[in-house]
Design a protein around this motif. Sequence first.
Motif, short mmCIF file in Angstrom:
data_model
loop_
_atom_site.label_atom_id
_atom_site.label_comp_id
_atom_site.label_asym_id
_atom_site.label_seq_id
_atom_site.Cartn_x
_atom_site.Cartn_y
_atom_site.Cartn_z
N ALA A 1 0.83 -1.21 0.00
CA ALA A 1 0.00 0.00 0.00
C ALA A 1 0.86 1.26 0.00
N ASP A 2 1.99 1.20 0.71
CA ASP A 2 2.86 2.36 0.79
C ASP A 2 3.58 2.62 -0.53
N LYS A 3 4.02 1.54 -1.18
CA LYS A 3 4.80 1.69 -2.42
C LYS A 3 3.92 1.80 -3.66
N TYR A 4 2.81 1.05 -3.68
CA TYR A 4 1.93 1.04 -4.85
C TYR A 4 0.47 1.21 -4.39
N PRO A 5 0.08 2.41 -3.99
CA PRO A 5 -1.27 2.62 -3.45
C PRO A 5 -2.39 2.25 -4.41
N ASP A 6 -2.19 2.48 -5.71
CA ASP A 6 -3.23 2.13 -6.67
C ASP A 6 -3.41 0.61 -6.78
N VAL A 7 -2.30 -0.14 -6.71
CA VAL A 7 -2.38 -1.59 -6.75
C VAL A 7 -3.08 -2.11 -5.50
N TYR A 8 -2.71 -1.54 -4.36
CA TYR A 8 -3.38 -1.95 -3.12
C TYR A 8 -4.87 -1.66 -3.17
N GLN A 9 -5.26 -0.54 -3.74
CA GLN A 9 -6.68 -0.19 -3.80
C GLN A 9 -7.46 -1.20 -4.64
N ARG A 10 -6.86 -1.68 -5.72
CA ARG A 10 -7.51 -2.70 -6.54
C ARG A 10 -7.67 -3.99 -5.74
#
Length: 263
Positions: free
Chosen positions: A175-184
């Motif tokens: 989530a910290d490094k890739y927030p958009d990926v975490y959101q998906r």
Amino acid sequence: EFYLKRILFVEKKKRYISLSILQEGQLLGKGRGKPEIKGFEFIKSNVKPYLRDFYTQLATDEILEADEISPSRIFKKMAQLKSDIEYGMSHGDSKFYKQAKVKTPDNYKNPFSTQGITAVMLWNAICPTMAIELPADVNIVPIKSLRLPKPPERTKPTEVVQLDPFKNKNIEELADKYPDVYQRLYNEIYTNVNPQIRYMNLSSIALPKNSNITIPQYVFDLINYDDIVTNSIQLFLPVMESLGIRSVPTTSNTNHMTNIIQL
């Protein structure tokens, strides 16, 4: 019926490596013999051809056809293989990934507890523009676990349980490094209406075999390279154990090759 020049057994039944010289009085392999490997994991179809060929050749050259079996020479070759896998992984080599044919979910009794299904669902959740359609032939790659911590059983039917995905440090790092990926991932899996999907064991991801698909960097960052090395080496450990080359258990399911000797 057979005359065997050499045969190696391991602790599990119906597993052996043998070299038959005669069958019903007839010479096999023009006198060199016929190698046979039975029951071992490294000859199964889901093992990558590179590893299957390497271990088959190693068993043939160093166990069946060698004048004298040299455990030290076998250990050195295994150590070199380990180094080759580590180097290959760090340079994007996929030949050590486990391969699997994944059917549609309705073909499985418990699809959300089936590695192939959960691995494909994870890929589709974080890479929706390159979704894998089932059935499919894919690579299954171990990752740092992204499993959502399961809340305790409710003591009251009306009790609201607050979920904190960041109790899993791997999820927090993603989530910290890739927030958009975490959101998906959050939208598709962690808040899914089906609790079986919410709490799936996300310890591997499916990678498409289509060479035209570019694997995103965030997927590479999730891969557990240590597990790939360990899983590859473990395939031959039962044979090494039979030769007196001990391994060290680190978990109930994991053993590591070692040069420690037993006196």
